[in-house]
Enzyme design. Structure first.
Site, mmCIF file in Angstrom:
data_model
loop_
_atom_site.group_PDB
_atom_site.id
_atom_site.type_symbol
_atom_site.label_atom_id
_atom_site.label_comp_id
_atom_site.label_asym_id
_atom_site.label_seq_id
_atom_site.Cartn_x
_atom_site.Cartn_y
_atom_site.Cartn_z
ATOM 1 N N GLY A 122 0.782 -1.236 0.000
ATOM 2 C CA GLY A 122 0.000 0.000 0.000
ATOM 3 C C GLY A 122 0.809 1.279 0.000
ATOM 4 O O GLY A 122 0.227 2.357 0.039
ATOM 5 N N GLU A 167 4.496 -6.198 2.039
ATOM 6 C CA GLU A 167 4.031 -6.842 0.796
ATOM 7 C C GLU A 167 3.835 -5.778 -0.279
ATOM 8 O O GLU A 167 2.767 -5.696 -0.887
ATOM 9 C CB GLU A 167 2.676 -7.505 1.001
ATOM 10 N N ARG A 177 -6.516 1.515 -15.064
ATOM 11 C CA ARG A 177 -6.678 2.358 -13.870
ATOM 12 C C ARG A 177 -7.397 3.692 -14.120
ATOM 13 O O ARG A 177 -8.272 4.062 -13.344
ATOM 14 C CB ARG A 177 -5.328 2.601 -13.181
ATOM 15 N N TYR A 187 -10.766 3.784 -11.942
ATOM 16 C CA TYR A 187 -10.837 4.601 -10.716
ATOM 17 C C TYR A 187 -10.700 6.092 -10.997
ATOM 18 O O TYR A 187 -10.496 6.867 -10.069
ATOM 19 C CB TYR A 187 -9.689 4.310 -9.751
ATOM 20 N N GLY A 193 3.913 -3.869 -3.675
ATOM 21 C CA GLY A 193 3.991 -4.111 -5.111
ATOM 22 C C GLY A 193 4.182 -2.793 -5.848
ATOM 23 O O GLY A 193 5.193 -2.560 -6.504
ATOM 24 N N CYS A 205 -15.434 0.283 -27.418
ATOM 25 C CA CYS A 205 -16.805 0.787 -27.521
ATOM 26 C C CYS A 205 -17.326 0.952 -26.099
ATOM 27 O O CYS A 205 -18.164 0.177 -25.626
ATOM 28 C CB CYS A 205 -17.678 -0.191 -28.293
ATOM 29 N N GLU A 206 -16.757 1.919 -25.423
ATOM 30 C CA GLU A 206 -16.969 2.066 -23.983
ATOM 31 C C GLU A 206 -16.577 3.505 -23.666
ATOM 32 O O GLU A 206 -15.428 3.889 -23.868
ATOM 33 C CB GLU A 206 -16.062 1.039 -23.278
HETATM 34 C C1 LIG Z 1 -2.703 -5.569 -3.362
HETATM 35 C C2 LIG Z 1 -2.088 -6.086 -2.121
HETATM 36 C C3 LIG Z 1 -0.749 -5.797 -1.828
HETATM 37 C C4 LIG Z 1 0.084 -4.887 -2.672
HETATM 38 O O1 LIG Z 1 -0.374 -3.592 -2.648
HETATM 39 P P1 LIG Z 1 0.485 -2.436 -3.354
HETATM 40 O O2 LIG Z 1 -0.433 -1.279 -3.352
HETATM 41 O O3 LIG Z 1 0.812 -2.923 -4.723
HETATM 42 O O4 LIG Z 1 1.702 -2.231 -2.509
HETATM 43 C C5 LIG Z 1 -0.199 -6.372 -0.706
HETATM 44 N N1 LIG Z 1 -0.910 -7.180 0.098
HETATM 45 C C6 LIG Z 1 -2.189 -7.487 -0.154
HETATM 46 C C7 LIG Z 1 -2.907 -8.386 0.762
HETATM 47 C C8 LIG Z 1 -2.825 -6.947 -1.271
HETATM 48 O O5 LIG Z 1 -4.109 -7.240 -1.520
#
Ligand SMILES: *Cc1c(COP(=O)(O)O)cnc(C)c1O
Length: 419
Positions: free
Chosen positions: A231, A273, A311, A315, A275, A342-343
Site C-alpha cells: 500500500g 508486501e 486504472r 478509478y 507491489g 466501444c466504452e
Molecule cells: C494488493 C495487495 C498488496 C500490494 O499492494 P500495493 O499497493 O501494490 O503495494 C499487498 N498485500 C495485499 C494483501 C494486497 O491485496
C-alpha cells in the site's frame, strides 16, 4: 513542478519497435532494483526485514527473478501467482499466501510449497486443516481493525472491507492455532492502498504491535514477524512527492521499541508486501497517436486502450502523459486521450493540457509498472501488449510477447473439436 522522468532513449524505443510496434509496456530493471533497495535500507535496523513483492502488481517471471535476486519474497493470492513464484524458484518461507475466499486447491498448493499461510478468516483455519491434512508450520492472521476511534482520519473504513479477522477473532484464532500445536506465528494487516502519508504506516505498525503485545500476554505466543502489508503509494502526479521511506522505517522502529521491546518481547522481523512502489514508477505504456478528432472536444486517439491500462477508466486514476520529442514543447492544447473500446470510459486522460499532437506521435503513459499490464483484459477482442524489460546494461529484452488472435481464440474450439 518536476518533469516526470522517462529514462529510455528514442534509439532504444526504435529498436524495440523493430520487433513490436506500439503499444507495449516497458520496465526499467535499474529502477526496480533501486526501489527495492530503498525500502530495504529504510528498514535496515530490523534484522530479517523482507519485502514479499505482491505478485499481482506485475506477474511476470522476469520481474520476479530480479526481485528474488534482491532477496524479496513473493506475496501470492491465487493459484497462478503461487505457480509463478514456484517457477522462479521461490519456496517455503519465501512465499506469503495472502488470499481471500480461497478454494481448497489453492490452500493445498500453498501448503505443498511450504508457504506461510496468512489466514483471511477464522473459519479458514479448519478449512486449511481439512484441505491440507495439517496446518502449515508458519501461519499468520490478517487483522481488520474495523471501526477505529473517532477522529482518526488516517485509516479509512476498514469495517466496510471484506478482509481479515475482527479483534476478538484474532485472540480466538491464535488460541485455536496454539491449541492445534502451531508454534510459529506472524500477524498481518493491509487496510490502505496507494497511501502517500508516511505516518499512516507508522500508525498501522502501532496498531499491530499493540495487538501483538496483548495476544502475547493473553494467549502466550510470540510473534516471529509482523507484516505491515503493502500500500505504499507512488507520486502519480508530477507535483506529488514519493513516500519518505526513512520516516516510515524510523517511525516503525520507534513504535517497535516503545511497545514490543519495552514489554520484554523479542524483536520481530518486520515484513511488507509492497507491489506498487517497487515496479509502478519503473514501468511505462508506450503508444502512438492514431487520430486527432475535433468535435465538441478534441480527442487524441491512441493505439492502446483501457484493456492495456485500466486504472484511469476504472478509478479515474491520474497517469502522467508525455510525448517523445516534445518534452520541451509548451502544453498548450487541451485533449481527452482515448482508446478504441466501444466504452465511453475508455480514456487515459480527460481535459489534459499536452503539447500539440499529430498522428504518429509516440506517447508515453507513466507509472504503469504495477497494476498496469496485470489488469489487462480482452473486451472488444483487444490483445494484451507485449512487455519489455530494459536490463541494467541498457539492452531491451522481450519478457512477454504480445497476444495474437490465435491466443484470443485458443479457448473457443475445444468444445467443438471434441464433439
Ligand atoms: C494488493 C495487495 C498488496 C500490494 O499492494 P500495493 O499497493 O501494490 O503495494 C499487498 N498485500 C495485499 C494483501 C494486497 O491485496
Amino acid at each position: 513542478m518536476k518533469a516526470k522522468h522517462f529514462p529510455i532513449s528514442t534509439s532504444v524505443l526504435d529498436l524495440i519497435e523493430k520487433t513490436t510496434p506500439t503499444h507495449y509496456h516497458v520496465y526499467d530493471e535499474a529502477g526496480i532494483v533501486e526501489n527495492t533497495r530503498r525500502l530495504a535500507k529504510a528498514f535496515s535496523w530490523n534484522p530479517g526485514f523482507r519485502n514479499y513483492f505482491a505478485v499481482k502488481a506485475t506477474p511476470n517471471p522476469s520481474i520476479l527473478a530480479i526481485l528474488k535476486a534482491e532477496g524479496s519474497g513473493a506475496d501470492c493470492s491465487s493459484m497462478a501467482e503461487l505457480v509463478l513464484a514456484e517457477r522462479v524458484g521461490l519456496r517455503g518461507l519465501d512465499i506469503m499466501f495472502t488470499s481471500n475466499d480461497t478454494p481448497d486447491v489453492e490452500f493445498r498448493k500453498a501448503c505443498e510449497l511450504g508457504a506461510i499461510v496468512n489466514f483471511d478468516d477464522i473459519t479458514h483455519i479448519a478449512a486449511v486443516e481439512r484441505a491440507c491434512g495439517a496446518l502449515p508450520p508458519v501461519v499468520c492472521c490478517r487483522f481488520n481493525p474495523g471501526k477505529v476511534k473517532a477522529g482518526n482520519t488516517i485509516i479509512g473504513r476498514p469495517e466496510e472491507a471484506k478482509y481479515g479477522f475482527t479483534r476478538e477473532q484474532m485472540l480466538d484464532g491464535y488460541r485455536l492455532l496454539k491449541a492445534k500445536g502451531v508454534t510459529r506465528f506472524g500477524m498481518h494487516t493491509m487496510v490502505a492502498s496507494n497511501e502517500l502519508n508516511p505516518d499512516y504506516f507508522v500508525e498501522t505498525a502501532r496498531i499491530l504491535f499493540e495487538l501483538a503485545a496483548e495476544i502475547r500476554a493473553t494467549v502466550g505466543i510470540d510473534f516471529e514477524f509482523i507484516n505491515l502489508g503493502g500500500g505504499i503509494g507512488i507520486p502519480y502526479r508530477p507535483e506529488q512527492e514519493p513516500v519518505d521511506l526513512e520516516r516510515v522505517g524510523a517511525g516503525v522502529r520507534r513504535e517497535c521499541e516503545r511497545i514490543l521491546l519495552a514489554a520484554g518481547m523479542p524483536m520481530p522481523r518486520i515484513v511488507m508486501e509492497c507491489g506498487r512502489m517497487i515496479t509502478g514508477p519503473a514501468g511505462w505504456l508506450v503508444s502512438r497517436v492514431l487520430h486527432i478528432k475535433r468535435t465538441y472536444k478534441t480527442y487524441a486517439g491512441l493505439d492502446a486502450c483501457m484493456a492495456n491500462l485500466m486504472r484511469p477508466a476504472l478509478y479515474g486514476a491520474y497517469h502522467h502523459i508525455s510525448v517523445v520529442g516534445k518534452e520541451n514543447a509548451p502544453c498548450d492544447t487541451l485533449y481527452d486521450v482515448t482508446g478504441s473500446l466501444c466504452e465511453k470510459n475508455d480514456k487515459f486522460a480527460i481535459d489534459r493540457m499536452l503539447p500539440r499532437l499529430e498522428p504518429g506521435d509516440r506517447v508515453v503513459i507513466h507509472d504503469t509498472g504495477a497494476h498496469g499490464h496485470a489488469m489487462g483484459f480482452n473486451y472488444n477482442g483487444k490483445l494484451r501488449s507485449p512487455e519489455w524489460l530494459i536490463r541494467a546494461d541498457g539492452v531491451p529484452q522481450l519478457i512477454r510477447r504480445g497476444e495474437t488472435l490465435d491466443d484470443l481464440f485458443a479457448t473457443l474450439d475445444c468444445g467443438i473439436a471434441t464433439r
